[in-house]
Design an enzyme around this catalytic site. Sequence first.
Site, mmCIF file in Angstrom:
data_model
loop_
_atom_site.group_PDB
_atom_site.id
_atom_site.type_symbol
_atom_site.label_atom_id
_atom_site.label_comp_id
_atom_site.label_asym_id
_atom_site.label_seq_id
_atom_site.Cartn_x
_atom_site.Cartn_y
_atom_site.Cartn_z
ATOM 1 N N HIS A 177 32.552 41.395 40.167
ATOM 2 C CA HIS A 177 32.461 42.322 41.303
ATOM 3 C C HIS A 177 32.847 43.750 40.920
ATOM 4 O O HIS A 177 32.549 44.684 41.658
ATOM 5 C CB HIS A 177 33.322 41.826 42.484
ATOM 6 C CG HIS A 177 34.801 41.995 42.313
ATOM 7 N ND1 HIS A 177 35.629 40.960 41.928
ATOM 8 C CD2 HIS A 177 35.605 43.073 42.466
ATOM 9 C CE1 HIS A 177 36.877 41.400 41.880
ATOM 10 N NE2 HIS A 177 36.894 42.673 42.200
ATOM 11 N N ASP B 109 33.004 34.881 39.061
ATOM 12 C CA ASP B 109 33.383 36.298 39.146
ATOM 13 C C ASP B 109 33.859 36.828 37.790
ATOM 14 O O ASP B 109 34.893 37.472 37.687
ATOM 15 C CB ASP B 109 34.466 36.528 40.203
ATOM 16 C CG ASP B 109 34.592 38.007 40.591
ATOM 17 O OD1 ASP B 109 33.678 38.776 40.252
ATOM 18 O OD2 ASP B 109 35.612 38.369 41.190
ATOM 19 N N SER C 63 41.589 44.455 39.653
ATOM 20 C CA SER C 63 40.566 43.446 39.392
ATOM 21 C C SER C 63 40.043 43.554 37.962
ATOM 22 O O SER C 63 39.650 44.625 37.517
ATOM 23 C CB SER C 63 39.405 43.603 40.372
ATOM 24 O OG SER C 63 39.802 43.281 41.675
#
Length: 456
Positions: A113, A143, A217
């Site tokens: 993402h 992911d 992230s």
Amino acid sequence: MRMLAILSVNILLTIIYYSPLALGAIPSVDASGKPYPSLAPMLKQVNPAVVNIATYSTLQYRYNPLLNDPFFRHFFDIPDQKQYRQQPKKQQQSAGSGVIVNAQKGVVLTNYHVVKDADEVQVSLIDGRSYQAKVIGSDPDLDIAVLKIDARNLTEVVMTDSNNLEVGDFVVAIGNPFGLGQTVTTGVVSALGRSGLGIEGYENFIQTDASINPGNSGGALVNLKGELVGINTAIIAPAGGNVGIGFAIPINMAKASMMQIIKHGEVRRGQIGVGIQDITPGLREAFNLANGQLGVLITHVTKGSPAETAGLKSGDVILAVDGETTSSTGQLRSQLGIKSIGDQVKLMILREGKQKNVAVTVASPEGLTVSSGQLHPLLAGAQFKNNPDGEGILVASLIPNSAAAYSGLRPGDIIIGANKQRIFSLESFHRALQKSQSSVLLYINRNGAALYLVIR
């Protein structure tokens, strides 16, 4: 007045006690000469391997054709400018983090993402160097994305066995929160094997209270030795900020995905051909399982599948995969999801109160179809298979008078969304269908055109 004076004295004593100026320079060793514990030496080795990631995407503004109409412009007193006849573009930039896992080849591991829909990906090192990165491939269900940069004198983080993690182990999260630059936070492993969160397709998260914030992230979760144990991915933030509940993808899962991406350019997950279900108290009683018995119930075995060949049966309870305990359907999907086609897995099952080891070979999903009984009652008479061209699943066949056919679904349709969730595989389709039993909202691609269908 007396109480205020006592309070003032207490505060003054506290300041004196903690003040470095009052004590002089704080010593770096204790009375015995032993150095005080510090993460600094480990971080000096690890920090250069954690990178900041900036992505750039070109977006098209929505254009109103009325702006080309002279009468419309005159009526609303809109100037006749050339910009109204064009679709201007805008650059967007987002920040995330990544980890160098192979210094010699310049391989960087991050979240999917973070780089999704990016036209350009820029990787910046802690020493100020910056490189344009190539996206080798990605795994949306997990992911994970794998990048490559052409650079020398890089530092990598050693990947360790995340199965050795235990609740209570100290961990350190390193990343780029809020675009501030590299930041280090510390905490412990709060839980292992977290699933059912609806964050990703394959969930077997490490939960930690080390602060993970937007921008972290794709960053590193390391142990006190500086070994990579996870890739920071998500947080629970009901108040809009960090509340001490963060999640990381175990590095064993991320590494397995990364190796397939490097080898094939994509992840080729296989299946064994079973339908599964979590064990509820009612099922535990119905199958005469021990109180507190953990495992996953097999509800269906596909004909001709590796599971049928290995002798698995409906009603068997899977207790472990390759010696690792299995406690939920989400965990089992993750354990099998890191296996490659052709791998052999050893399942420990419980059948009629007796434990048994069964070896099953993971097969290509193209050879397996999932019956309607595994999916949804409204899809009775429909068969599906993974789309060989990539994203989504393909409608292989339909019974003419079924609810699905009556609602307009056709063989050859490609289902790319169900119940407002993107579909990447039969497994993600199955999970999306569990959200509603009274109706199914499908988003399909039919001969290049997209449309929605509701099946009731």
